[in-house]
Scaffold this motif. Sequence first.
Motif, short mmCIF file in Angstrom:
data_model
loop_
_atom_site.label_atom_id
_atom_site.label_comp_id
_atom_site.label_asym_id
_atom_site.label_seq_id
_atom_site.Cartn_x
_atom_site.Cartn_y
_atom_site.Cartn_z
N TYR A 37 0.85 -1.19 0.00
CA TYR A 37 0.00 0.00 0.00
C TYR A 37 0.89 1.24 0.00
N LEU A 38 0.76 2.04 -1.04
CA LEU A 38 1.58 3.24 -1.19
C LEU A 38 0.90 4.44 -0.55
N HIS A 39 1.72 5.36 -0.06
CA HIS A 39 1.20 6.48 0.73
C HIS A 39 0.48 7.52 -0.11
N ASP A 40 1.00 7.79 -1.32
CA ASP A 40 0.45 8.89 -2.11
C ASP A 40 0.84 8.73 -3.57
N TYR A 81 8.47 5.23 -7.30
CA TYR A 81 8.19 4.34 -6.18
C TYR A 81 8.40 2.88 -6.60
N THR A 101 -1.71 0.64 -5.17
CA THR A 101 -1.03 -0.52 -4.60
C THR A 101 -0.16 -1.19 -5.66
N PHE A 120 7.63 5.90 1.40
CA PHE A 120 6.34 6.07 0.74
C PHE A 120 5.42 4.86 0.90
N ASP A 122 2.97 2.63 3.08
CA ASP A 122 2.13 2.67 4.28
C ASP A 122 2.13 1.33 5.01
N SER A 123 1.93 0.24 4.26
CA SER A 123 1.87 -1.09 4.86
C SER A 123 2.03 -2.15 3.78
#
Length: 459
Positions: A37-40, A81, A101, A120, A122-123
């Motif tokens: 899961y990417l932040h932005d 990313y 994602t 960058f 998130d999880s």
Amino acid sequence: MKKRLIAMAVAMIATTGFAQIFTSTTQPEKTYKYRVYLHDKADCGYSVENPEAFLSQKAIERRKKFNLAVDEHDLPVSANYIAAIQKTGARVCNVSKWNNTAVVEVKKEKTMDKVSRLAFVDSVKLVYSSPKSLTLPSVRDNVTDRTEKREDFYGAGKRQIELINGQKLHEAGFKGEGMTIAVIDGGFHNADKIAGLASVNILGTKNFVRPDMDTYLDGSHGMMVLSCIGANVPNVLVGTAPGASFYLLQSEDGATEFPVEEDNWCAAVEFADSLGVDVITSSLGYNTFDDVSLNHTHATLDGVTAINSRSASLAASRGLMVLNSAGNSGNKPWRKIGTPADGKDMLAVGAVRADGYATSFTSQGFAADGRVKPDAMAMGQSCRAFDTDGSITHVDGTSFSCPILCGAVTCLMQAFPDKRPELIIDAIHRAGDRYDNPDEIYGYGIPDMWKAYEILKNQ
């Protein structure tokens, strides 16, 4: 649930004595796949003000036709990313811009520690671990094309179109011409060899499970689904949208059951969007997995928790109509619909018998947030489809009620090309024989597709 969707069709094949499809067993190298899961999208390099830079012309034209705005969901995942993730040693398998994602494959779980530490990210979530052995298809069935002609024009498919009054759309001149359907499913075994499908306009195929494998070899479920819609052999089998064109997209892995298939599904939906597809039909569903710790719960059937349900809920806002089978768990402990049938602004399709009564297996609603599910019902027991040898076979499951209804929905959309998916869905709800009193088994009931046509015509 997805294995059970397919099992009903496979069980029919097993009794016919045809060649076994899955014959090659291998011992794969141990690998793991994770959803990242990417932040932005701050570093993606694109702007919604310039969609021509990242959306196909067909996708843009569909949005313009329905006056839909391009938003941040349409922006690509950041290439920087992705490059940084790959530098950790992880291999990127697919990405979802709608969910921001990426799915990565690693040989050592410790590699994910490096990925998790990226600023960058998130999880991360485990979505696949390779089994000890893997059985893959390696042969083709012989094609003999044994068929029997009947008096009725629709042949063996007569009852399945008449139950939803779809033949009235055909009589009015709407058979799916100019419309494109993406079939997201398992393999399409022999779909390119069967004489009964020779007239089907297949625009292309793509395998999101094993990109190097021919999807015409892997499994027969998708081929049977296709025949319910696109077959056009008068007096033998005519589907519900014989004039439509098709993309055949494989997201289902018949060898295992892991959440990564939900990610494959999302990638296939976004690919369909890029192709300018009008309608998506999917006869897949998920609730339990080979790793039970990854199982869904009834509480997550809210249209936004599961990643594929989020994509299904987003599709209409991109101008895409999505239909998905409700599932075959009505007489199983799970009982409920699966994902992505819980999605919003899409049609979850349950199954009735030829007499209009619900089958024992059709999965039940409602959605966890109280929305009516299933949305509609169509014939899903003793349906007729082509088998891998080209003959007509009986098949059961919401796997078949969904494409049967999909073809009629496609014809309805052909008749009203400027109506957004939400308006089409509302008309189908209102045309259901239980619209005034929906329940968790039938939903809004069996739609009269000509009534839906008149509702839209009078708007």
